[in-house]
Scaffold this motif. Structure first.
Motif, PDB file in Angstrom:
ATOM      1  N   ARG A 366      29.518  75.532  70.318  1.00  0.00           N
ATOM      2  CA  ARG A 366      29.919  76.943  70.262  1.00  0.00           C
ATOM      3  C   ARG A 366      29.116  77.674  69.186  1.00  0.00           C
ATOM      4  O   ARG A 366      28.708  78.831  69.379  1.00  0.00           O
ATOM      5  CB  ARG A 366      31.420  77.041  69.973  1.00  0.00           C
ATOM      6  CG  ARG A 366      31.986  78.462  69.931  1.00  0.00           C
ATOM      7  CD  ARG A 366      33.495  78.405  69.755  1.00  0.00           C
ATOM      8  NE  ARG A 366      34.077  79.734  69.686  1.00  0.00           N
ATOM      9  CZ  ARG A 366      34.225  80.447  68.576  1.00  0.00           C
ATOM     10  NH1 ARG A 366      33.810  79.928  67.411  1.00  0.00           N
ATOM     11  NH2 ARG A 366      34.769  81.643  68.595  1.00  0.00           N
ATOM     12  N   ALA A 367      28.872  77.001  68.060  1.00  0.00           N
ATOM     13  CA  ALA A 367      28.077  77.626  66.998  1.00  0.00           C
ATOM     14  C   ALA A 367      26.663  77.936  67.485  1.00  0.00           C
ATOM     15  O   ALA A 367      26.111  79.000  67.179  1.00  0.00           O
ATOM     16  CB  ALA A 367      28.030  76.709  65.783  1.00  0.00           C
ATOM     17  N   GLN A 368      26.078  77.018  68.251  1.00  0.00           N
ATOM     18  CA  GLN A 368      24.749  77.272  68.800  1.00  0.00           C
ATOM     19  C   GLN A 368      24.771  78.475  69.744  1.00  0.00           C
ATOM     20  O   GLN A 368      23.855  79.305  69.736  1.00  0.00           O
ATOM     21  CB  GLN A 368      24.251  76.029  69.531  1.00  0.00           C
ATOM     22  CG  GLN A 368      22.839  76.147  70.105  1.00  0.00           C
ATOM     23  CD  GLN A 368      21.768  76.183  69.038  1.00  0.00           C
ATOM     24  OE1 GLN A 368      22.031  76.331  67.853  1.00  0.00           O
ATOM     25  NE2 GLN A 368      20.521  76.063  69.464  1.00  0.00           N
ATOM     26  N   SER A 369      25.823  78.595  70.522  1.00  0.00           N
ATOM     27  CA  SER A 369      25.950  79.740  71.426  1.00  0.00           C
ATOM     28  C   SER A 369      26.141  81.042  70.653  1.00  0.00           C
ATOM     29  O   SER A 369      25.627  82.092  71.047  1.00  0.00           O
ATOM     30  CB  SER A 369      27.125  79.520  72.387  1.00  0.00           C
ATOM     31  OG  SER A 369      26.882  78.434  73.256  1.00  0.00           O
ATOM     32  N   LEU A 370      26.869  80.977  69.541  1.00  0.00           N
ATOM     33  CA  LEU A 370      27.059  82.170  68.723  1.00  0.00           C
ATOM     34  C   LEU A 370      25.724  82.653  68.146  1.00  0.00           C
ATOM     35  O   LEU A 370      25.494  83.859  68.001  1.00  0.00           O
ATOM     36  CB  LEU A 370      28.049  81.885  67.593  1.00  0.00           C
ATOM     37  CG  LEU A 370      29.510  81.711  68.022  1.00  0.00           C
ATOM     38  CD1 LEU A 370      30.347  81.220  66.842  1.00  0.00           C
ATOM     39  CD2 LEU A 370      30.080  83.024  68.568  1.00  0.00           C
ATOM     40  N   THR A 371      24.839  81.705  67.829  1.00  0.00           N
ATOM     41  CA  THR A 371      23.504  82.085  67.368  1.00  0.00           C
ATOM     42  C   THR A 371      22.775  82.875  68.450  1.00  0.00           C
ATOM     43  O   THR A 371      22.154  83.906  68.184  1.00  0.00           O
ATOM     44  CB  THR A 371      22.690  80.838  66.988  1.00  0.00           C
ATOM     45  OG1 THR A 371      23.352  80.140  65.939  1.00  0.00           O
ATOM     46  CG2 THR A 371      21.298  81.218  66.529  1.00  0.00           C
TER      47      THR A 371
END
Length: 472
Positions: A366-371
């Motif tokens: 999810r953090a990668q997607s938020l980036t």
């Protein structure tokens, strides 16, 4: 009227010169990008970028051009010269560098067959800093790569794998009385451990050796033994795809995942097939292909047993596909769906697939997607949490998360903190040779250019200069 080709600048750099040569050969043979792309089975957009010098062509692409256009090895030799650091003026002195085709007038010797062989492990994509300060990726030989990455990677690649990693031969196993299936299972465990500690460069040749050995062993096996060998072939092929994915060689990764999918069908193991489909969605996400990432993930989730771990794995990778589509609402909804599946799934201790999936893994995805969605501070917090929760021994994964946290911080304007964490990630990258780490740090290097006078940023950029090959 067709679109006018972009004006090329062959004297800007060796890569631009190679791209101009590739286009000259193609034009001499009277082929459009689309026509040649269908013949050699490469994406025409990638081919166009390579010809413009906007992206370094892989060794596979150059070889495909050379074969299909009847260049008699000229393009391959030029690519090899660039990999060895031959300066631009010396490259040009051996070729016609003025306007017009730079190719021989021999008749075209077009190849009707496509190349279905696995890409060679000798060609590896590595970062190179250009004269204007950018970092691009060039395919280099393994020997040159180790020289560029330094002693840490060289020691890891040069040291011998444990003896268990040697490929079993039918004659050897027959005389020793060893069980080849148990031997292969033990070998796979050893190779996975070595990959996480030292990265893919050291492990790929051994994994490919195991696949060849399994195909040999299948010749005289029937029934349950043959099915087990096919299952192991699937697992080794998937692992090889992962290693190439970590290197950033996505075409090779696609090849090995196709091999894995085919073997999984032959093995008659629907759970294994579902897992390979989920992995293909993950690869599509790394390749920034949102349609493929979402569609393949949905297919995998449909095939997965309801309430299984694999359903949650597929949903997680599909969620990143939504982020690549820049649909924030759909992305957050998809991750919520993945979390619900993970929270309610049957742990099923009998299944060995996706055992690493937990709430922390979903959060790092999810953090990668938020980036991707531009939520950089929130993404950095997600990566920091994931790093603190990472089990001991996950050396390479820690480096990947550090690099991604640094990128998120850089995008958020926290230059000093981003550079500090980037240095930590670079140390892991040098240890493991992970392409995922290197590519994230190349992005960070570009993002921090406007803060180059900040001491920590200067230190980071100097370290990057030492760890990549300078373009001649």
């Amino acid at each position: 009227m067709g679109q006018r080709p972009n004006q090329l600048t062959p004297h800007e750099s060796p890569i631009h010169y190679l791209g101009a040569e590739m286009r000259a050969w193609r034009n001499e043979r009277g082929l459009s990008l689309g026509a040649l792309g269908k013949q050699i089975r490469f994406n025409s957009s990638y081919m166009a970028r390579a010809e413009r010098g906007g992206q370094a062509p892989s060794a596979d692409l150059v070889a495909a051009y050379d074969r299909a256009l009847g260049a008699s090895g000229a393009l391959i030799r030029l690519h090899a010269s660039i990999a060895q650091g031959v300066p631009l003026d010396r490259l040009a002195s051996g070729h016609v560098a003025k306007a017009g085709p730079h190719v021989a007038k021999a008749p075209a010797a077009l190849v009707g067959e496509t190349d279905n062989q696995a890409p060679s492990e000798e060609g590896m994509s590595v970062p190179v800093r250009t004269d204007d300060g950018r970092i691009i990726f060039v395919s280099l030989s393994r020997r040159t790569l180790l020289g560029a990455l330094g002693a840490g990677a060289a020691i890891a690649a040069a040291s011998d794998l444990p003896a268990v990693a040697e490929a079993p031969r039918r004659s050897t196993l027959a005389s020793s009385g060893a069980d080849p299936i148990e031997h292969l299972k033990a070998t796979r465990r050893v190779l996975i451990e070595n990959d996480n500690l030292f990265g893919p460069h050291r492990v790929i040749p051994a994994v490919r050796q195991q696949v060849a050995a399994i195909k040999e062993l299948r010749a005289d096996r029937r029934g349950a033994d043959r099915r087990q060998l096919l299952q192991l072939q699937t697992q080794f092929s998937e692992f090889c795809g992962w290693l190439y994915q970590d290197l950033g060689d996505f075409r090779a990764a696609e090849h090995w995942l196709r091999e894995a999918l085919e073997a999984s069908h032959m093995s008659g193991d629907p759970e294994l097939t579902t897992y390979i489909l989920a992995r293909r969605s993950q690869l599509a996400g790394d390749m920034r292909d949102p349609i493929e990432a979402v569609d393949v993930a949905e297919a995998a989730e449909d095939l997965a047993t309801p309430g299984s771990r694999l359903a949650a794995v597929a949903a997680t990778y599909g969620a990143h596909g939504q982020a690549l589509r820049k649909d924030e609402t759909a992305t957050l909804r998809a991750y919520e769906h993945a979390r619900e599946l993970q929270a309610t799934m049957d742990p099923d201790p009998r299944s060995s697939w996706g055992v690493w999936l937990d709430s922390a893994y979903i959060e790092v995805q999810r953090a990668q997607s938020l980036t991707v969605l531009g939520k950089h501070r929130e993404a950095a917090e997600g990566f920091r949490t994931a790093i603190s929760d990472l089990p001991a021994g996950y050396h390479r994964d820690r480096g990947v998360y550090l690099a991604r946290e640094a990128v998120a911080l850089g995008q958020a304007g926290e230059a000093e903190q981003a550079a500090t964490i980037g240095l930590q990630a670079l140390s892991v990258g040098l240890d493991t040779g992970s392409g995922r780490i290197t590519r994230e740090l190349a992005r960070l290097d570009a993002d921090l250019a406007k803060w180059r006078t900040v001491p920590t940023v200067t230190e980071f950029k100097d370290a990057m200069n030492e760890s990549v090959l300078r373009q001649a």
